[in-house]
Scaffold this motif. Structure first.
Motif, PDB file in Angstrom:
ATOM      1  N   SER A  12      -4.820   1.040   5.605  1.00  0.00           N
ATOM      2  CA  SER A  12      -5.599   2.482   5.244  1.00  0.00           C
ATOM      3  C   SER A  12      -6.110   2.744   3.954  1.00  0.00           C
ATOM      4  CB  SER A  12      -4.446   2.780   6.072  1.00  0.00           C
ATOM      5  OG  SER A  12      -3.083   2.782   4.941  1.00  0.00           O
ATOM      6  N   PHE A  13      -5.210   1.612   2.911  1.00  0.00           N
ATOM      7  CA  PHE A  13      -6.138   2.112   2.066  1.00  0.00           C
ATOM      8  C   PHE A  13      -7.569   1.268   1.658  1.00  0.00           C
ATOM      9  CE2 PHE A  13      -6.523   0.669  -2.624  1.00  0.00           C
ATOM     10  CZ  PHE A  13      -6.889   1.631  -3.156  1.00  0.00           C
ATOM     11  N   HIS A  54      -1.481   6.394  -1.486  1.00  0.00           N
ATOM     12  CA  HIS A  54      -1.121   5.192  -1.178  1.00  0.00           C
ATOM     13  C   HIS A  54      -0.035   4.557  -2.494  1.00  0.00           C
ATOM     14  CE1 HIS A  54      -4.659   5.887   1.440  1.00  0.00           C
ATOM     15  NE2 HIS A  54      -3.551   5.091   2.772  1.00  0.00           N
TER      16      HIS A  54
END
Lengths: 363, 489
Positions: free
Chosen positions: B12-13, B70
């Motif tokens: 996701s980062f 994150h």
């Protein structure tokens, strides 16, 4: 009111009282005015030079030491405080000068109080003594707390002692008075002079229809006077070199920072004409110092001045007189709020910002 | 380090980064990352997991916000010239390379200020300002390549700090993105302020608070006249005594530098600066100011030098000679690479009157560890730069050099000095911070860092003694240094 005479006393006073505000010579009364429930910590008893090494061009002194005492000790060895602090004759202290972040006209040449303070020990909100910086002229270890305390207004902690670097005094100073035709003309000539290699030590004028620009230079004779004569020729305005008596009187008056209310307004020279336009015709006086980087506005009704500062997004610091301590715009408000919350989490010292930056969620 | 040690970044980062950076500006291949694994302190090398190369301030902000969201550490990097390992990557984090944020946004000659992005190279500021008869005073030896952003992060110094101070004395305002992703203003365009000096606090914070996006610098009028004297001495102590005499006389030179024989040999081999061939030590004193004032001071200086036991004294006759003297001085450190395959540059400060004593102490330390140590230093500030030479291929050599470096730092703190004058604590000297500061002082530093970086993701592993374990070691010159592009001070 508490009058500690040792650093240990300061630590105890901070622990014992719910909210404290340090006060030095009381020459900037707005800064040390206490609200209800705030205990005033009079630091006049915490005085004395702890260490002075003339060969090293550094000294350490307790925060309540009067500037005049420091200046006299330095003068014995041909040294001086290059940031040229004001209010020394009135009894201002080293700690009060740092807390207020005040420098004088001579700041133009080598820098302000922030540029000469190299170390600080302070008592934090838990009554613990903390040190930042050091005692040598060059030091990059750790965060620069000595600079942070410049302008901290006694609201981040109680400074106990301070270390400074100093410079050799010039052997001579010469001041020229230059007649300008308008504010705009004065700003133009001031920028011209500040941008040349003549190394002006101070450049300032007052807000009047036909301002006189005062330019001070330093160095050694016989070179100095001819240099100032060359400046007068180059500036292309009527002017003359002041006698030493006239010059001393003028700079003494500047250092006295007279008037009430008195508000310090950092700005840039380009912003002076519009400020003059708004304030012309008001009571009081307006002095533009440090080549137009600061205005000292005295005797101006806060009801007139404060809205102008806010509208122009200019910061202000009230040194004398009532009303908010910091009228006008605070560009670093979020940074300041974070600093204050981390260094004084329990609110042992009065708020730094008159209104919280992020209003707390309603309870 | 082995590839298996590198665990992937959260997808996701990476998605968040990919939505901002095109593939050419988001590097994740080992071959591309290798260029970022080290800085001017070549003893350390760490492969980051990714490098992003923003071209706008918004992209920097987006990268920091992604890191904050994150919990991924980041290290901001300019030209990677840090001598304290300040821009060595973090193994579990990314590097934000700022070289493409290299615009001078505004140069206001009338008000003598300049607003720059962090990737602007130090010397570019003066080059741009010269047109208006102005200069930017701080002049670290790596000024041809180091960036203003890095100068701000580590409060860079230079040869001319004596009179005009370090980077922090010339930075009056900033726009920064904090490690939380918040964008803040600091200071203003005025030299003066009306509140706590948060600009001064941010400068020299070693990247632990966030990243400066815009920096407002103060410019000063160019110097009308220089007078540069090169004097030779029979010992470094004698040169040190001459410095004390100049300081005591009330003169305020722009710079005072000492080089010992070993350092001169290295510089001579590199740039043929014309240094005295026989002397044990050389002193450079540079007066600067209005021509008439310098004319008065040069007489005073000449009298002091002639009674200081100087073997020879040479005045630079023109700009070329002056620049040659400085070129030799500024290249001295990388030139030492010609004398030794590896070396450690130290950066201690001692009270000026104890320079001679400190030099004797360093000589004893060198002898005890059977190491060669060259000395180049900003004598006027008491800022020593011993160069400890070793051969990293010899077992135990690095350890001996490191131990000697540690002893030198303790010598400095023992004299009431500092572990760093201008390079910063970084990774290299973090173990020595407690030699200068008590636990309560360091706890306060932690607290203030927490205010700006509660997750401790901005340049973690630097400055604080309890920060993460040091990285791997490398041998030899930095590739840019070998190419003569980068130099150490």
């Amino acid at each position: 009111m508490v009058r500690p005479t040792t650093i240990k006393d300061v630590c105890e006073a901070v622990r014992e009282h719910s909210c404290v505000l340090p006060c030095g010579g009381g020459t900037k009364p707005a800064l040390s005015a206490t609200a209800e429930g705030v205990t005033r910590l009079e630091l006049g008893g915490l005085r004395g030079i702890i260490e002075y090494e003339p060969d090293e061009y550094t000294f350490t002194a307790l925060a309540g030491t009067p500037l005049a005492e420091v200046q006299a000790a330095l003068a014995m060895h041909g040294q001086y405080l290059p940031f040229d602090p004001p209010l020394a004759a009135a009894g201002a202290t080293l700690g009060g000068t740092v807390a207020a972040g005040l420098s004088g006209p001579g700041r133009l040449r080598y820098g302000g109080v922030r540029d000469f303070v190299i170390g600080v020990r302070w008592v934090d909100g838990t009554g613990e003594l903390i040190r930042g910086g050091g005692k040598v002229v060059k030091n990059a270890a750790g965060f620069d707390f000595p600079k942070l305390f410049c302008g901290s207004l006694g609201r981040l902690g109680v400074m106990a002692d301070l270390s400074f670097k100093v410079f050799p005094s010039p052997t001579a100073r010469v001041t020229a008075a230059i007649e300008c035709s308008s504010t705009g003309d004065a700003v133009d000539r001031l920028n011209f002079l500040a941008g040349q290699s003549w190394e002006a030590e101070a450049l300032e004028f007052c807000g009047v229809d036909k301002p006189v620009l005062y330019a001070r230079f330093m160095g050694d004779e016989p070179a100095l006077t001819p240099r100032v004569e060359a400046v007068l020729a180059a500036v292309q305005r009527p002017g003359r070199i002041l006698s030493s008596g006239e010059a001393d009187a003028y700079w003494k008056e500047c250092a006295a920072l007279a008037g009430e209310p008195l508000v310090k307004v950092p700005l840039t020279p380009g912003r002076i004409p519009s400020l003059e336009y708004e304030l012309a015709g008001t009571q009081g006086s307006r002095r533009y110092s440090m080549a137009g980087n600061v205005a000292y506005l005295s005797g101006i009704d806060p009801a007139t001045l404060h809205p102008v500062l806010r509208a122009r997004q200019l910061p202000g610091l009230t040194l004398r007189g009532g009303g908010p301590l910091r009228p006008g715009f605070i560009s670093s408000a979020l940074m300041e709020a974070k600093v204050k919350a981390s260094m004084d989490p329990h609110g042992k010292f009065p708020p730094l910002l008159s209104e919280p930056y992020n209003p707390a969620p309603s309870a | 380090m082995s590839a298996s040690a590198i665990t992937p970044l959260p997808s996701s980062f990476l998605d968040a980064l990919r939505s901002v950076f095109p593939p050419g500006r988001l590097l994740a291949e080992a071959a591309h990352l290798a260029a970022y694994e080290s800085d001017g302190l070549t003893a350390f090398a760490v492969m980051p997991r990714a490098v992003v190369i923003p071209e706008t301030q918004d992209e920097v902000i987006a990268a920091v916000q992604a890191c904050a969201a994150h919990g991924v550490p980041f290290v901001a990097r300019g030209s990677g010239t840090s001598l304290s390992g300040g821009s060595v990557p973090v193994e579990r984090g990314i590097v934000i390379a700022l070289n493409r944020l290299n615009k001078i946004l505004r140069l206001d000659a009338a008000q003598r200020l300049c607003v720059v992005e962090p990737g602007v190279v130090n010397l570019q500021v003066t080059r741009a300002a010269m047109e208006y008869g102005l200069i930017y005073a701080p002049d670290p030896s790596s000024q041809q390549i180091c960036t203003i952003g890095g100068n701000v992060a580590f409060n860079a110094g230079g040869a001319h700090c004596l009179k005009y101070g370090m980077t922090s004395n010339h930075v009056i305002g900033m726009k920064c993105v904090l490690a939380t992703g918040e964008v803040v203003a600091l200071g203003s365009e005025s030299m003066e302020a009306a509140g706590p000096d948060v600009t001064g606090l941010f400068t020299g914070s070693e990247g632990l608070f966030g990243i400066a996006l815009e920096i407002t610098l103060r410019l000063i009028p160019r110097v009308e006249c220089y007078h540069t004297v090169m004097a030779s001495y029979a010992s470094t102590e004698a040169a040190g005594d001459a410095v004390a005499a100049v300081v005591a006389s009330g003169l305020l030179p722009g710079a005072m530098e000492i080089m010992d024989r070993l350092a001169m040999d290295a510089a001579e081999a590199a740039v043929h600066a014309g240094y005295p061939p026989q002397a044990a030590a050389m002193l450079i004193v540079e007066l600067e100011g209005p021509r008439d004032q310098v004319a008065v001071e040069r007489e005073q200086l000449s009298a002091i030098i002639s009674t200081s036991g100087a073997q020879t004294a040479h005045v630079a006759r023109n700009d070329d000679e002056r620049l040659k003297i400085w070129k030799g001085r500024k290249s001295a450190f990388s030139a030492v690479g010609r004398l030794s395959p590896d070396f450690i540059v130290q950066d201690g400060v001692v009270p000026r009157r104890r320079l001679g004593e400190a030099l004797r102490g360093i000589a004893e330390i060198a002898k005890r560890h059977a190491l060669r140590i060259a000395n180049v230093f900003h004598a006027g500030d008491g800022n020593l730069h011993p160069l400890i030479m070793y051969d990293g291929r010899d077992p135990g050599a690095y350890e001996r050099a490191e131990e000697a470096a540690a002893e030198i730092l303790r010598l400095c703190t023992g004299m009431g000095g500092s572990i760093t004058g201008e390079h910063g604590v970084g990774m290299e000297k973090k173990a020595f911070l407690p030699d200068m500061f008590a636990p309560a002082d360091i706890a306060m530093m932690h607290r203030i860092r927490q205010a700006f970086d509660p997750q401790e993701i901005a340049n973690p592993g630097k400055m604080f003694p309890d920060a993460e374990a040091p990285a791997l070691r490398q041998h030899g010159l930095h590739p840019l240094e070998a190419a003569g592009v980068l130099s150490r001070e």
